[in-house]
Motif scaffolding. Sequence first.
Motif, mmCIF file in Angstrom:
data_model
loop_
_atom_site.group_PDB
_atom_site.id
_atom_site.type_symbol
_atom_site.label_atom_id
_atom_site.label_comp_id
_atom_site.label_asym_id
_atom_site.label_seq_id
_atom_site.Cartn_x
_atom_site.Cartn_y
_atom_site.Cartn_z
ATOM 1 N N UNK A 1 0.847 -1.178 0.000
ATOM 2 C CA UNK A 1 0.000 0.000 0.000
ATOM 3 C C UNK A 1 0.890 1.238 0.000
ATOM 4 N N UNK A 2 1.127 1.866 -1.122
ATOM 5 C CA UNK A 2 1.940 3.073 -1.250
ATOM 6 C C UNK A 2 1.033 4.282 -1.447
ATOM 7 N N UNK A 3 0.290 4.628 -0.423
ATOM 8 C CA UNK A 3 -0.673 5.707 -0.533
ATOM 9 C C UNK A 3 0.030 7.057 -0.676
ATOM 10 N N UNK A 11 8.551 16.404 -6.321
ATOM 11 C CA UNK A 11 8.525 15.249 -5.425
ATOM 12 C C UNK A 11 7.095 14.868 -5.040
ATOM 13 N N UNK A 12 7.005 13.681 -4.467
ATOM 14 C CA UNK A 12 5.729 13.208 -3.934
ATOM 15 C C UNK A 12 5.988 12.612 -2.560
ATOM 16 N N UNK A 13 5.012 12.769 -1.685
ATOM 17 C CA UNK A 13 5.055 12.176 -0.354
ATOM 18 C C UNK A 13 4.115 10.989 -0.353
ATOM 19 N N UNK A 14 4.583 9.863 0.180
ATOM 20 C CA UNK A 14 3.711 8.699 0.301
ATOM 21 C C UNK A 14 4.007 7.992 1.612
ATOM 22 N N UNK A 15 3.028 7.273 2.109
ATOM 23 C CA UNK A 15 3.184 6.495 3.334
ATOM 24 C C UNK A 15 4.292 5.469 3.136
ATOM 25 N N UNK A 16 5.185 5.357 4.097
ATOM 26 C CA UNK A 16 6.205 4.324 3.968
ATOM 27 C C UNK A 16 5.627 2.992 4.400
ATOM 28 N N UNK A 17 6.296 1.933 4.036
ATOM 29 C CA UNK A 17 5.889 0.586 4.421
ATOM 30 C C UNK A 17 6.879 0.047 5.444
ATOM 31 N N UNK A 44 10.541 1.810 17.032
ATOM 32 C CA UNK A 44 10.055 3.194 17.113
ATOM 33 C C UNK A 44 9.468 3.644 15.775
ATOM 34 N N UNK A 45 10.130 3.291 14.683
ATOM 35 C CA UNK A 45 9.578 3.644 13.374
ATOM 36 C C UNK A 45 8.272 2.902 13.114
ATOM 37 N N UNK A 46 8.217 1.643 13.482
ATOM 38 C CA UNK A 46 6.992 0.857 13.296
ATOM 39 C C UNK A 46 5.846 1.461 14.104
ATOM 40 N N UNK A 47 6.120 1.879 15.328
ATOM 41 C CA UNK A 47 5.089 2.515 16.160
ATOM 42 C C UNK A 47 4.585 3.798 15.508
ATOM 43 N N UNK A 56 4.390 9.446 8.533
ATOM 44 C CA UNK A 56 5.731 8.865 8.335
ATOM 45 C C UNK A 56 5.828 8.591 6.832
ATOM 46 N N UNK A 57 6.483 9.481 6.114
ATOM 47 C CA UNK A 57 6.368 9.501 4.660
ATOM 48 C C UNK A 57 7.702 9.389 3.940
ATOM 49 N N UNK A 58 7.681 8.654 2.861
ATOM 50 C CA UNK A 58 8.815 8.605 1.946
ATOM 51 C C UNK A 58 8.716 9.802 1.012
#
Length: 171
Positions: A1-3, A11-17, A44-47, A56-58
């Motif tokens: 899911x790369x929302x 650039x684009x911001x998307x949710x990281x996995x 911590x990143x997973x939380x 938390x975006x790529x």
Amino acid sequence: MNMTIARNNKICLRQITSSEIPYVIRLEQDVENAEFVGQWDEAQHEAALQNADCGHWMIETTVGSRVVGYAILRGLKNPYHSVELMRLVIAEKSQGYGRATLRLIEQVAFEQFHAHRLWLDVREKNLRAITLYQSEGFVVEGTLRECQKFGNEYSNLVLMSRLEHEWRAGQ
């Protein structure tokens, strides 16, 4: 899911996995970033990924979808509409990705999340970042003296913010 959260012409911001967390950690630990960026472990990143109050975006290039960094916003559900730009880490420096990302983050914070205030703290030695933030209209609010330790040395944090009406006036 790369929302996709938002995009501009660069650039684009998307949710990281979850599978991308090791890349994020490597970017934090990179010699060019480690002195200026907080260090989190995988948990911590997973939380943060699971926290609805946190973005938390790529950061990807619009052309070619190449990952060039990541960003973390916190306070997306803050009742006072004060959103923190907690991290903005760019892998490919001096290409304009930091400025393009900051502008897109401001747009997202003020338009999508209805922030009144976007704030951040930045290590005083990170002159590249401070210069960028000031050139984009962020105002220095003060200094948090020797509040973080990196290696054997304490460092100051510069507190900066931009208000929605200031951002809108600059549009």
